[in-house]
Scaffold this motif. Structure first.
Motif, PDB file in Angstrom:
ATOM      1  N   LEU A 207       0.917  -1.168   0.091  1.00  0.00           N
ATOM      2  CA  LEU A 207      -0.077   0.010  -0.137  1.00  0.00           C
ATOM      3  C   LEU A 207       0.979   1.302   0.114  1.00  0.00           C
ATOM      4  CD1 LEU A 207      -2.528  -1.216   2.741  1.00  0.00           C
ATOM      5  CD2 LEU A 207      -2.675  -1.569   0.171  1.00  0.00           C
ATOM      6  N   VAL A 208       0.855   2.321  -0.933  1.00  0.00           N
ATOM      7  CA  VAL A 208       1.520   3.299  -0.983  1.00  0.00           C
ATOM      8  C   VAL A 208       0.699   4.608  -1.180  1.00  0.00           C
ATOM      9  CG1 VAL A 208       3.236   1.731  -2.512  1.00  0.00           C
ATOM     10  CG2 VAL A 208       1.579   3.256  -3.582  1.00  0.00           C
ATOM     11  N   TRP A 209       1.533   5.517  -0.824  1.00  0.00           N
ATOM     12  CA  TRP A 209       0.875   6.949  -0.978  1.00  0.00           C
ATOM     13  C   TRP A 209       2.138   7.916  -1.335  1.00  0.00           C
ATOM     14  CZ3 TRP A 209       2.242  11.638   2.015  1.00  0.00           C
ATOM     15  CH2 TRP A 209       1.560  12.663   1.470  1.00  0.00           C
ATOM     16  N   ARG A 210       1.966   8.596  -2.660  1.00  0.00           N
ATOM     17  CA  ARG A 210       2.991   9.618  -3.131  1.00  0.00           C
ATOM     18  C   ARG A 210       2.999  10.787  -2.477  1.00  0.00           C
ATOM     19  NH1 ARG A 210       4.273   9.727  -9.334  1.00  0.00           N
ATOM     20  NH2 ARG A 210       6.394  10.482  -9.451  1.00  0.00           N
ATOM     21  N   GLU A 211       4.073  11.074  -2.003  1.00  0.00           N
ATOM     22  CA  GLU A 211       4.327  12.356  -1.048  1.00  0.00           C
ATOM     23  C   GLU A 211       4.848  13.311  -2.025  1.00  0.00           C
ATOM     24  OE1 GLU A 211       7.418  14.557   1.955  1.00  0.00           O
ATOM     25  OE2 GLU A 211       6.233  12.558   2.641  1.00  0.00           O
ATOM     26  N   SER A 212       5.855  13.009  -2.845  1.00  0.00           N
ATOM     27  CA  SER A 212       6.339  13.641  -4.020  1.00  0.00           C
ATOM     28  C   SER A 212       6.898  13.113  -5.058  1.00  0.00           C
ATOM     29  CB  SER A 212       7.647  14.434  -3.532  1.00  0.00           C
ATOM     30  OG  SER A 212       8.747  13.609  -3.043  1.00  0.00           O
ATOM     31  N   ALA A 213       7.688  13.567  -5.938  1.00  0.00           N
ATOM     32  CA  ALA A 213       7.917  12.822  -7.305  1.00  0.00           C
ATOM     33  C   ALA A 213       8.874  11.606  -6.986  1.00  0.00           C
ATOM     34  CB  ALA A 213       8.781  13.865  -8.071  1.00  0.00           C
ATOM     35  N   THR A 214       9.495  11.673  -5.889  1.00  0.00           N
ATOM     36  CA  THR A 214      10.686  10.602  -5.632  1.00  0.00           C
ATOM     37  C   THR A 214      10.150   9.997  -3.933  1.00  0.00           C
ATOM     38  OG1 THR A 214      12.315  11.837  -5.111  1.00  0.00           O
ATOM     39  CG2 THR A 214      12.078  10.930  -7.234  1.00  0.00           C
ATOM     40  N   VAL A 215       9.176  10.540  -3.413  1.00  0.00           N
ATOM     41  CA  VAL A 215       9.115  10.038  -1.884  1.00  0.00           C
ATOM     42  C   VAL A 215       7.794   9.543  -1.794  1.00  0.00           C
ATOM     43  CG1 VAL A 215       9.190  10.909   0.514  1.00  0.00           C
ATOM     44  CG2 VAL A 215      10.718  12.033  -1.092  1.00  0.00           C
ATOM     45  N   PHE A 216       7.913   8.602  -1.179  1.00  0.00           N
ATOM     46  CA  PHE A 216       6.383   7.575  -0.928  1.00  0.00           C
ATOM     47  C   PHE A 216       6.415   7.081   0.368  1.00  0.00           C
ATOM     48  CE2 PHE A 216       7.436   7.336  -5.282  1.00  0.00           C
ATOM     49  CZ  PHE A 216       6.520   7.399  -5.920  1.00  0.00           C
ATOM     50  N   HIS A 217       5.274   6.860   0.995  1.00  0.00           N
ATOM     51  CA  HIS A 217       5.043   6.217   2.407  1.00  0.00           C
ATOM     52  C   HIS A 217       4.277   4.857   1.994  1.00  0.00           C
ATOM     53  CE1 HIS A 217       5.612   9.749   5.072  1.00  0.00           C
ATOM     54  NE2 HIS A 217       5.534  10.368   3.952  1.00  0.00           N
ATOM     55  N   ALA A 254      16.238   6.819 -11.292  1.00  0.00           N
ATOM     56  CA  ALA A 254      15.705   7.503 -10.186  1.00  0.00           C
ATOM     57  C   ALA A 254      16.219   6.938  -8.946  1.00  0.00           C
ATOM     58  CB  ALA A 254      14.316   7.422 -10.479  1.00  0.00           C
ATOM     59  N   VAL A 255      16.424   7.726  -7.734  1.00  0.00           N
ATOM     60  CA  VAL A 255      16.640   7.340  -6.593  1.00  0.00           C
ATOM     61  C   VAL A 255      15.182   7.761  -5.872  1.00  0.00           C
ATOM     62  CG1 VAL A 255      17.938   7.413  -4.553  1.00  0.00           C
ATOM     63  CG2 VAL A 255      18.838   7.519  -6.443  1.00  0.00           C
ATOM     64  N   LEU A 256      14.556   6.614  -5.183  1.00  0.00           N
ATOM     65  CA  LEU A 256      13.204   6.731  -4.359  1.00  0.00           C
ATOM     66  C   LEU A 256      13.486   6.347  -2.932  1.00  0.00           C
ATOM     67  CD1 LEU A 256      10.801   4.497  -6.643  1.00  0.00           C
ATOM     68  CD2 LEU A 256      11.697   6.940  -7.011  1.00  0.00           C
ATOM     69  N   THR A 257      12.972   7.264  -2.095  1.00  0.00           N
ATOM     70  CA  THR A 257      12.886   7.020  -0.669  1.00  0.00           C
ATOM     71  C   THR A 257      11.333   6.715  -0.320  1.00  0.00           C
ATOM     72  OG1 THR A 257      14.404   8.899  -0.441  1.00  0.00           O
ATOM     73  CG2 THR A 257      13.256   8.261   1.389  1.00  0.00           C
ATOM     74  N   LEU A 258      11.522   5.607   0.415  1.00  0.00           N
ATOM     75  CA  LEU A 258      10.192   4.931   0.799  1.00  0.00           C
ATOM     76  C   LEU A 258      10.282   4.876   2.534  1.00  0.00           C
ATOM     77  CD1 LEU A 258      10.117   3.813  -1.937  1.00  0.00           C
ATOM     78  CD2 LEU A 258       9.476   1.678  -1.270  1.00  0.00           C
ATOM     79  N   HIS A 259       9.278   5.784   3.023  1.00  0.00           N
ATOM     80  CA  HIS A 259       9.081   5.720   4.543  1.00  0.00           C
ATOM     81  C   HIS A 259       8.146   4.780   4.823  1.00  0.00           C
ATOM     82  CE1 HIS A 259      11.491   9.430   4.787  1.00  0.00           C
ATOM     83  NE2 HIS A 259      10.759   9.875   3.664  1.00  0.00           N
ATOM     84  N   GLN A 260       8.448   3.658   5.742  1.00  0.00           N
ATOM     85  CA  GLN A 260       7.441   2.841   6.421  1.00  0.00           C
ATOM     86  C   GLN A 260       7.758   2.646   7.752  1.00  0.00           C
ATOM     87  OE1 GLN A 260       8.173  -0.906   3.969  1.00  0.00           O
ATOM     88  NE2 GLN A 260       6.465  -2.034   5.130  1.00  0.00           N
ATOM     89  N   GLY A 261       6.718   2.087   8.468  1.00  0.00           N
ATOM     90  CA  GLY A 261       6.864   1.834   9.941  1.00  0.00           C
ATOM     91  C   GLY A 261       6.372   3.035  10.685  1.00  0.00           C
ATOM     92  N   GLU A 262       6.106   4.115  10.221  1.00  0.00           N
ATOM     93  CA  GLU A 262       5.751   5.401  10.867  1.00  0.00           C
ATOM     94  C   GLU A 262       4.543   5.112  11.743  1.00  0.00           C
ATOM     95  OE1 GLU A 262       5.565   8.137   7.920  1.00  0.00           O
ATOM     96  OE2 GLU A 262       7.770   8.973   8.388  1.00  0.00           O
TER      97      GLU A 262
END
Length: 291
Positions: A207-217, A254-262
């Motif tokens: 399950l994902v949500w896009r915060e910006s062009a390369t940052v996702f939660h 591209a280099v993507l940053t995924l934030h998980q566990g918050e």
């Protein structure tokens, strides 16, 4: 089955965080030579982590990595899984403490996975390179069942991210939420989603949500492993990298940053790197020993 007295040491590491309280914890057994399937499953169940990794050295090497090549297997509390990213990172960092940083190679049920371990600004990080990925469509009725199990109205999905099943070592259903609030509100029907996932051979639902062009939660329900939610999921991150690359949702390099566990109180960060001309996905993260 091996007796408790003869079981090898089980190490505990967290992956995708430099803090023991963050990321995703994994059990690591550096020498599983004398363990059978029942032993490994019992150890994983006793730990209760989403996965544990069991290694056996390959003395003859693999792909030219003599002395730094290992067969690796992954067990959740319920069953063996073909590939697990966070347990790979945890195992690589644990190995690096024994044999030093550098290049490692793991033979997994999904294929050969190279891993590089290095110290960056005082933090140990591991980078795995996935097997070659691919995407698959999901049947409309199966999608409806997934949304019903999640209790997500179809209107809450982001139309820019079409549902797909993505593979980069294991199969994950990718669903994108239109808002961060939708992603944060996760209370699903465990048994119903588990049944669907078994039928579709899914490891998690990404399950994902896009915060910006390369940052996702991201969040990952994992009922097939006996875990409500996985705190940081390297295999799903690799599958997601393949998903956004194949669908042209991010640049080829591209280099993507995924934030998980918050949302679980165990924040972690996964770095996903895409390279033009190479379909494989690189997933990087920090890790540290627990206790």
């Amino acid at each position: 089955m091996t007796s408790n007295a003869n079981r090898p040491e089980v190490l505990r590491y967290t992956a995708f965080s430099g803090e023991p309280e963050g990321g995703n914890p994994a059990g690591v057994v550096l020498d599983a030579t004398h363990l059978d399937d029942g032993d490994m499953l019992a150890i994983a169940a006793d730990l209760g982590y989403s996965e544990s990794a069991f290694l056996t050295a390959l003395p003859d090497g693999l792909d030219g990595h003599e002395g730094r090549a290992y067969a690796i297997r992954y067990f959740s509390p319920k069953a063996e899984v073909p590939f697990c990213g966070h347990a790979t990172v945890a195992a690589a960092i644990a190995l690096a403490e024994e044999v030093g940083p550098g290049e490692l190679v793991f033979s997994t049920r999904a294929g050969v996975v190279p891993v590089s371990v290095a110290e960056v600004d005082g933090t140990v990080r591991a980078t795995l390179t996935s097997v070659e990925p691919h995407l698959a469509e999901i049947d409309g009725a199966d999608l409806d069942e997934a949304l019903a199990a999640l209790d997500w109205p179809e209107a809450d999905l982001d139309p820019a991210f079409p549902p797909r099943i993505a593979f980069a070592g294991a199969r994950h259903l990718v669903l994108a939420a239109a808002t961060r609030a939708r992603l944060a509100d996760l209370a699903y029907d465990f048994a119903r989603l588990e049944a669907l996932m078994h039928r579709l051979d899914l490891t998690t639902v990404q399950l994902v949500w896009r915060e910006s062009a390369t940052v996702f939660h991201v969040r990952d329900p994992f009922p097939v492993g006996g875990v409500v939610e996985d705190p940081a999921t390297g295999a799903a991150a690799a599958a997601f990298g393949a998903y956004v690359c194949e669908l042209g949702l991010v640049p080829e390099d591209a280099v993507l940053t995924l934030h998980q566990g918050e949302d679980l109180g165990r924040p972690g960060e996964l770095t996903v790197t895409l390279r033009t001309g190479d379909p494989r996905i690189r997933v990087s993260g920090a890790g540290t020993r627990i206790g």
